[in-house]
Design a protein around this motif. Sequence first.
Motif, short mmCIF file in Angstrom:
data_model
loop_
_atom_site.label_atom_id
_atom_site.label_comp_id
_atom_site.label_asym_id
_atom_site.label_seq_id
_atom_site.Cartn_x
_atom_site.Cartn_y
_atom_site.Cartn_z
N GLU A 1 -9.63 18.21 12.84
CA GLU A 1 -8.97 19.39 13.40
C GLU A 1 -9.11 19.42 14.92
N ALA A 2 -10.29 19.11 15.41
CA ALA A 2 -10.49 19.09 16.87
C ALA A 2 -9.62 18.02 17.53
N GLU B 1 -6.02 27.84 1.41
CA GLU B 1 -4.78 27.21 1.87
C GLU B 1 -3.86 28.26 2.48
N SER B 2 -3.34 27.96 3.64
CA SER B 2 -2.37 28.85 4.28
C SER B 2 -1.02 28.67 3.62
N ARG B 3 -0.40 29.79 3.22
CA ARG B 3 0.92 29.73 2.60
C ARG B 3 1.97 30.43 3.43
N PRO C 1 -3.54 20.44 10.68
CA PRO C 1 -4.02 19.76 9.47
C PRO C 1 -4.87 20.65 8.56
N GLU C 2 -5.60 21.61 9.13
CA GLU C 2 -6.42 22.51 8.32
C GLU C 2 -5.69 23.81 7.98
N GLY C 3 -4.41 23.91 8.36
CA GLY C 3 -3.60 25.06 7.96
C GLY C 3 -3.53 26.20 8.96
#
Length: 146
Positions: A29-30, A80-82, A136-138
């Motif tokens: 993520e970074a 999870e982001s939706r 990538p992490e939402g």
Amino acid sequence: MDARHPADFPPAVPQLLHTVLDARDVRREAEFWRMLLGLTYRPGDEEPDDGTDDVKDWLALTHPDGRRCLAVQEVAELPESRWPEPGHPSVSHLDTTVPSRSALDAVHDLVLELGGELRLDRSDDAEEPLRAYASPEGHIFCVFVA
């Protein structure tokens, strides 16, 4: 609503240091944000180049002049982001800008190359061309022409 001017507040008013993002894979993520925004690691947070394991659970990213911008902290689980699915707000998101439509298109390619996901495309909007993505992490962020 308090109508005081910020200059009227005491000198101990908190200063925003950076925004912190949760991630299961802190380095991935970074790296996404570092490459996308042209940031650098805070001294000591760089990826190890001596063959040792990368065990950092907190990484800070700075602007090239050293000002803090983002940090990424490790979490065991991340829902999870939706977004933009109805009933699933992003809660918060980052806004970024580019100077032109051609820059918007170039950033689009970079975001996808770095592992981001397109979530909303309003790039044909005459007043404010915009695309929204998930990292990538939402984590949701927008890139728009300003």
